[in-house]
Design an enzyme around this catalytic site. Structure first.
Site, short mmCIF file in Angstrom:
data_model
loop_
_atom_site.label_atom_id
_atom_site.label_comp_id
_atom_site.label_asym_id
_atom_site.label_seq_id
_atom_site.Cartn_x
_atom_site.Cartn_y
_atom_site.Cartn_z
CD GLU A 252 8.04 -15.51 40.06
OE1 GLU A 252 8.29 -16.57 39.46
OE2 GLU A 252 7.86 -15.45 41.29
CG ASP B 81 1.27 -15.98 43.63
OD1 ASP B 81 2.33 -15.41 43.93
OD2 ASP B 81 1.16 -17.22 43.61
#
Length: 320
Positions: free
Chosen positions: A197, A17
């Site tokens: 997401e 991420d």
């Protein structure tokens, strides 16, 4: 147009991420999920590839129990109105609940000149329309307004998370309506989990693009793309169009699996760069969430004649 550049990849190992922010001082600041999911780190460098060896500074650690006590996921660092902010997701634990998929979104603030110094102050939870699973917040400014884009579970919609947008009254408070701009609907968005997401914003050619990630976090993970006219009402769902196919996905011939949860920046010469994580193997033992080898990678990307970004495919590892 500057010449093509080849980066040394992976840029940072075992950092999922990834978020890279290039500040006005020319420095690159980097944060990402650590494999232990127990803290937030920030590192800085004068060059993109310098982030590989830059020493991380711990900005914040999880609590021992209760809120903010588990699964610290996907921090992002932003600079807004003269202060630094980190957006992240954290879970609540109890004696019977380990906090998986019980995340809420939180904000840290730092008034120092450098995010590698000073104190990070908790500004609290970002409250949305529901008390439900929420994560992966990002912010961007447009025409004088501050916008917040995030992923959340709507209790009334089947699936794991959709993408939403809202205006903010300050960097930790939403105001006005909250609009769903994407829900998992295509086959590539619903493998393993129904997931949208990891949003990241890119503005160019009169349009606002939002990349996002979809499906389970194994080799099925991939990136999709939304776009809106920069003069449109960004809080109107009808302003947003989703590209029907993924724009970045597993490429077996290059040994890259599950690329996604990206950010955007530019290199030292102003070339557009996508920052993302991927694994270099397909088969995973156990839950993919606890496999630590999603490595941060970077590569240059181009623009198509129609004004859309062309990310091509994840490049091969070349770090020796």
């Amino acid at each position: 147009m500057p010449a093509n550049r080849t980066f040394t990849n992976p840029l940072v190992e075992q950092r999922a991420d990834p978020w890279v922010y290039k500040h006005t001082d020319g420095w690159y600041y980097f944060t990402a999920s650590v494999p232990e999911y127990d803290r937030i780190e920030v590192r800085g460098s004068r060059t993109l590839e310098g982030l590989t060896e830059a020493q991380p500074v711990v900005a914040w650690r999880k609590y021992a129990s209760g809120s903010l006590s588990a699964n610290i996921w996907a921090p992002e660092i932003h600079y807004i109105a003269g202060k630094w902010y980190i957006y992240f997701a954290a879970a609540h634990t109890t004696e019977t609940n380990e906090g998986l998929f019980d995340h809420r979104m939180y904000v840290l603030e730092n008034a120092s000149v450098s995010p590698l110094e000073g104190d990070w102050v908790e500004k609290g939870q970002v409250k949305t329309a529901w008390e439900s699973f929420a994560l992966d917040a990002t912010t961007f400014q447009h025409k004088g307004a501050l916008y917040y884009v995030w992923a959340q579970k709507d209790p009334g919609i089947k699936g794991n998370s959709n993408l939403y947008i809202s205006e903010m009254s300050n960097p930790w408070t939403l105001r006005g309506k909250q609009t769903m701009i994407s829900t998992p609907e295509h086959p590539w968005e619903i493998i393993g989990f129904k997931v949208n997401e990891g949003a990241a914003v890119l503005k160019r050619n009169g349009r606002i693009f939002i990349s996002f990630s979809a499906s389970a976090t194994d080799h099925n993970y991939c990136m999709g793309l939304l776009e809106a006219d920069e003069d449109g009402d960004l809080l109107d769902a009808a302003s947003w169009t989703k590209h029907p196919e993924p724009v970045f996905h597993t490429t077996e011939e290059n040994g890259q699996y599950g690329p996604g949860h990206n950010s955007f920046t530019v290199d030292e010469e102003g070339r557009d760069v996508i920052v993302y994580h991927a694994r270099n193997y397909k088969e995973i033992t156990g839950d993919p969430l606890y496999d630590p080898n999603r490595h941060t990678r970077v590569q240059q990307f181009r623009w198509n004649e129609d004004g859309t970004p062309d990310f091509e495919v994840p490049v091969k590892d070349n770090r020796r």
